[in-house]
Write an enzyme that holds these catalytic residues in place. Structure first.
Site, PDB file in Angstrom:
ATOM      1  N   ARG A  13      34.756  41.245  33.868  1.00 13.00           N
ATOM      2  CA  ARG A  13      34.042  41.227  32.581  1.00 13.00           C
ATOM      3  C   ARG A  13      35.024  41.381  31.415  1.00 13.00           C
ATOM      4  NH1 ARG A  13      33.625  44.190  27.964  1.00 13.00           N
ATOM      5  NH2 ARG A  13      33.742  46.107  29.195  1.00 13.00           N
ATOM      6  N   ASP A  14      35.588  42.561  31.251  1.00 17.90           N
ATOM      7  CA  ASP A  14      36.469  42.800  30.101  1.00 17.90           C
ATOM      8  C   ASP A  14      37.714  41.920  30.196  1.00 17.90           C
ATOM      9  OD1 ASP A  14      37.049  43.999  27.716  1.00 17.90           O
ATOM     10  OD2 ASP A  14      37.664  45.923  28.549  1.00 17.90           O
ATOM     11  N   HIS A 205      38.523  54.469  29.067  1.00 17.78           N
ATOM     12  CA  HIS A 205      38.729  53.016  29.135  1.00 17.78           C
ATOM     13  C   HIS A 205      39.908  52.700  28.202  1.00 17.78           C
ATOM     14  CE1 HIS A 205      36.879  48.821  29.192  1.00 17.78           C
ATOM     15  NE2 HIS A 205      37.663  48.727  28.144  1.00 17.78           N
ATOM     16  N   CYS A 238      39.405  41.840  23.634  1.00 20.18           N
ATOM     17  CA  CYS A 238      38.043  41.758  23.121  1.00 20.18           C
ATOM     18  C   CYS A 238      37.997  40.683  22.056  1.00 20.18           C
ATOM     19  CB  CYS A 238      37.615  43.104  22.550  1.00 20.18           C
ATOM     20  SG  CYS A 238      36.014  43.007  21.734  1.00 20.18           S
ATOM     21  N   ASN A 247      43.723  45.260  29.363  1.00 20.47           N
ATOM     22  CA  ASN A 247      43.314  46.576  29.850  1.00 20.47           C
ATOM     23  C   ASN A 247      44.475  47.223  30.605  1.00 20.47           C
ATOM     24  OD1 ASN A 247      40.688  44.929  29.744  1.00 20.47           O
ATOM     25  ND2 ASN A 247      39.969  47.000  30.095  1.00 20.47           N
TER      26      ASN A 247
HETATM   27  N1  COA Z   1      21.480  36.772  26.052  1.00 18.77           N
HETATM   28  C1  COA Z   1      21.333  35.458  25.755  1.00 18.77           C
HETATM   29  N2  COA Z   1      20.995  35.008  24.539  1.00 18.77           N
HETATM   30  C2  COA Z   1      20.775  35.924  23.581  1.00 18.77           C
HETATM   31  C3  COA Z   1      20.895  37.288  23.825  1.00 18.77           C
HETATM   32  C4  COA Z   1      21.287  37.722  25.124  1.00 18.77           C
HETATM   33  N3  COA Z   1      21.446  38.990  25.436  1.00 18.77           N
HETATM   34  N4  COA Z   1      20.621  37.951  22.687  1.00 18.77           N
HETATM   35  C5  COA Z   1      20.315  37.036  21.759  1.00 18.77           C
HETATM   36  N5  COA Z   1      20.411  35.814  22.305  1.00 18.77           N
HETATM   37  C6  COA Z   1      20.164  34.527  21.642  1.00 18.77           C
HETATM   38  C7  COA Z   1      18.812  34.466  20.960  1.00 18.77           C
HETATM   39  O1  COA Z   1      17.842  34.015  21.870  1.00 18.77           O
HETATM   40  C8  COA Z   1      19.074  33.489  19.849  1.00 18.77           C
HETATM   41  O2  COA Z   1      19.107  32.188  20.391  1.00 18.77           O
HETATM   42  P1  COA Z   1      18.711  30.904  19.520  1.00 18.77           P
HETATM   43  O3  COA Z   1      19.713  30.830  18.391  1.00 18.77           O
HETATM   44  O4  COA Z   1      18.844  29.782  20.485  1.00 18.77           O
HETATM   45  O5  COA Z   1      17.318  31.188  19.037  1.00 18.77           O
HETATM   46  C9  COA Z   1      20.489  33.824  19.416  1.00 18.77           C
HETATM   47  O6  COA Z   1      21.101  34.419  20.571  1.00 18.77           O
HETATM   48  C10 COA Z   1      20.543  34.787  18.241  1.00 18.77           C
HETATM   49  O7  COA Z   1      19.733  35.910  18.559  1.00 18.77           O
HETATM   50  P2  COA Z   1      19.816  37.303  17.762  1.00 18.77           P
HETATM   51  O8  COA Z   1      18.840  38.279  18.319  1.00 18.77           O
HETATM   52  O9  COA Z   1      19.774  37.001  16.284  1.00 18.77           O
HETATM   53  O10 COA Z   1      21.207  37.817  18.216  1.00 18.77           O
HETATM   54  P3  COA Z   1      22.530  37.993  17.384  1.00 18.77           P
HETATM   55  O11 COA Z   1      23.058  36.683  16.974  1.00 18.77           O
HETATM   56  O12 COA Z   1      22.283  39.052  16.343  1.00 18.77           O
HETATM   57  O13 COA Z   1      23.514  38.597  18.506  1.00 18.77           O
HETATM   58  C11 COA Z   1      24.033  39.996  20.355  1.00 18.77           C
HETATM   59  C12 COA Z   1      23.352  39.875  19.013  1.00 18.77           C
HETATM   60  C13 COA Z   1      24.122  41.441  20.722  1.00 18.77           C
HETATM   61  C14 COA Z   1      23.250  39.229  21.400  1.00 18.77           C
HETATM   62  C15 COA Z   1      25.430  39.342  20.263  1.00 18.77           C
HETATM   63  O14 COA Z   1      26.094  39.846  19.164  1.00 18.77           O
HETATM   64  C16 COA Z   1      26.243  39.548  21.513  1.00 18.77           C
HETATM   65  O15 COA Z   1      25.962  38.998  22.562  1.00 18.77           O
HETATM   66  N6  COA Z   1      27.287  40.361  21.423  1.00 18.77           N
HETATM   67  C17 COA Z   1      28.086  40.659  22.594  1.00 18.77           C
HETATM   68  C18 COA Z   1      29.466  40.877  22.216  1.00 18.77           C
HETATM   69  C19 COA Z   1      30.315  41.231  23.426  1.00 18.77           C
HETATM   70  O16 COA Z   1      30.026  40.915  24.563  1.00 18.77           O
HETATM   71  N7  COA Z   1      31.410  41.909  23.136  1.00 18.77           N
HETATM   72  C20 COA Z   1      32.331  42.295  24.121  1.00 18.77           C
HETATM   73  C21 COA Z   1      31.948  43.550  24.811  1.00 18.77           C
HETATM   74  S1  COA Z   1      32.567  44.997  24.019  1.00 18.77           S
HETATM   75 ZN    ZN Z   2      37.943  47.034  26.967  1.00 19.97          ZN
END
Ligand code: COA
Ligand code: ZN
Length: 303
Positions: A13-14, A205, A238, A247
């Site tokens: 994952r990371d 971590h 990240c 990591n």
């Molecule tokens: N899985 C799949 N799709 C997702 C989702 C999820 N968990 N959460 C939101 N979406 C989709 C929505 O369905 C929407 O799709 P559409 O544009 O086709 O309608 C789109 O994403 C936007 O949805 P929204 O609720 O507005 O989400 P957002 O754009 O505010 O994003 C997160 C929020 C949390 C989902 C996003 O920022 C994210 O995935 N971040 C993860 C970052 C990460 O992994 N970082 C590394 C780890 S530290």
């Molecule tokens: Zn990390």
């Protein structure tokens, strides 16, 4: 010092989430199987995050059912949508993630810290109802320093940790997301954290951007911490933390623990070879010291 240290392998994952070049799902599975065969018992396999934000892990639905039995597998779930996806695949170990820095939280998950806590409260209650024996990890990223806000006041990190604890998470993984901390900082933060939670629920971590990760592990162990995240081959970074290095390499951690007389039950040679295929596909040479040393001792070409 303890005679048992828990290792949580976060490479799939990371380690991969920041890679632009798409790694095929079957290659990820071979990597995970190799990690399991090396003896790793806990593996964070993927994330149910937005595929637009982290394209590398868009194959979570395809990957999860291909995981074999044996290790405990977990996955990141950022919001209700991610949780629903995970529950539909019977995932029983989830990780929610927030940060000590407001700016990082906003950039990473598009929420404020308080919004993330509210979201997790709802998620955890749904998860507990559907998986009464399930396990919830809470991540606090940028626990020491944020790439946008600079140094983080340890009191702020502790306040976020307390918010996660109030939600009933089973453990907290405290992240040095950009790999800048040094042992005295680990010591002061750990002292404060131990005022609000038991040492058994703490995982560190560390990233190794500046080569301080193993020194930080040693310091944390001195303070009784027994659980660490690491990534095979030191893969990692990240996408939302510019400058974040890899990591802590699992090979470095395993070597260090074994040399300290703490059995890990991990086969260092198998571990050192586990990421070679992925590194080759990514066009990278191995660079983790523990990995290079093991490969060279066994006469295995690192490329
Ligand atoms: N899985 C799949 N799709 C997702 C989702 C999820 N968990 N959460 C939101 N979406 C989709 C929505 O369905 C929407 O799709 P559409 O544009 O086709 O309608 C789109 O994403 C936007 O949805 P929204 O609720 O507005 O989400 P957002 O754009 O505010 O994003 C997160 C929020 C949390 C989902 C996003 O920022 C994210 O995935 N971040 C993860 C970052 C990460 O992994 N970082 C590394 C780890 S530290
Ligand atoms: Zn990390």
């Amino acid at each position: 010092m303890t005679d048992h240290i828990r290792i949580v392998e976060v490479g799939p994952r990371d380690g991969l989430q920041n890679e632009k070049l798409q790694v095929p799902t079957d290659l990820k599975i071979r990597f995970i199987e190799a990690l399991a065969a090396a003896g790793l018992r806990e593996i964070e396999a993927t994330s149910f995050v937005s595929p637009k934000r982290v394209p590398q892990l868009a194959d979570a639905e395809a990957l999860w059912p291909m995981l074999s039995h044996g290790p405990a597998f977990s996955a990141l779930t950022p919001n209700l949508k991610g949780l629903e996806r995970a529950i539909s695949l019977d995932v029983d170990r989830i990780a929610v993630f927030t940060a000590a820095s407001e700016t990082f939280t906003q950039k990473n998950i598009n929420m404020s810290i308080d919004q993330s806590i509210e979201t997790f409260a709802e998620m955890i209650s749904i998860f507990r109802a559907s998986r009464p024996t399930g396990f919830v990890r809470g991540y606090v990223s940028t626990a020491f320093e944020c790439p946008y806000e600079g140094r983080i006041d340890p009191g702020q990190t502790v306040r976020v940790i307390e918010k996660l604890l109030n939600l009933g998470v089973d453990e907290v993984s405290i992240g040095d997301t950009i790999g800048v901390a040094a042992p005295p900082e680990v010591k002061s933060l750990t002292r404060l954290v131990l005022n609000v939670m038991s040492r058994g629920k703490i995982t560190y971590h560390f990233h190794d951007t500046n080569g301080t990760a193993i020194a930080n592990v040693a310091e944390a162990m001195e303070m009784g911490i027994e659980s660490f995240d690491s990534s095979a081959g030191g893969l990692g970074g990240c996408p939302f933390a510019p400058g974040a290095g890899g990591n802590l390499a699992t090979e470095d951690l395993v070597y260090f623990l074994e040399r300290c007389g703490i059995p890990t039950h991990v086969d260092l040679y198998r571990l050192a070879t586990s990421s070679l295929e992925i590194l080759k596909v990514l066009g990278r040479s191995p660079c983790a010291k523990g990995q290079l040393a093991r490969l060279s001792l066994s006469g295995t070409s690192p490329t």
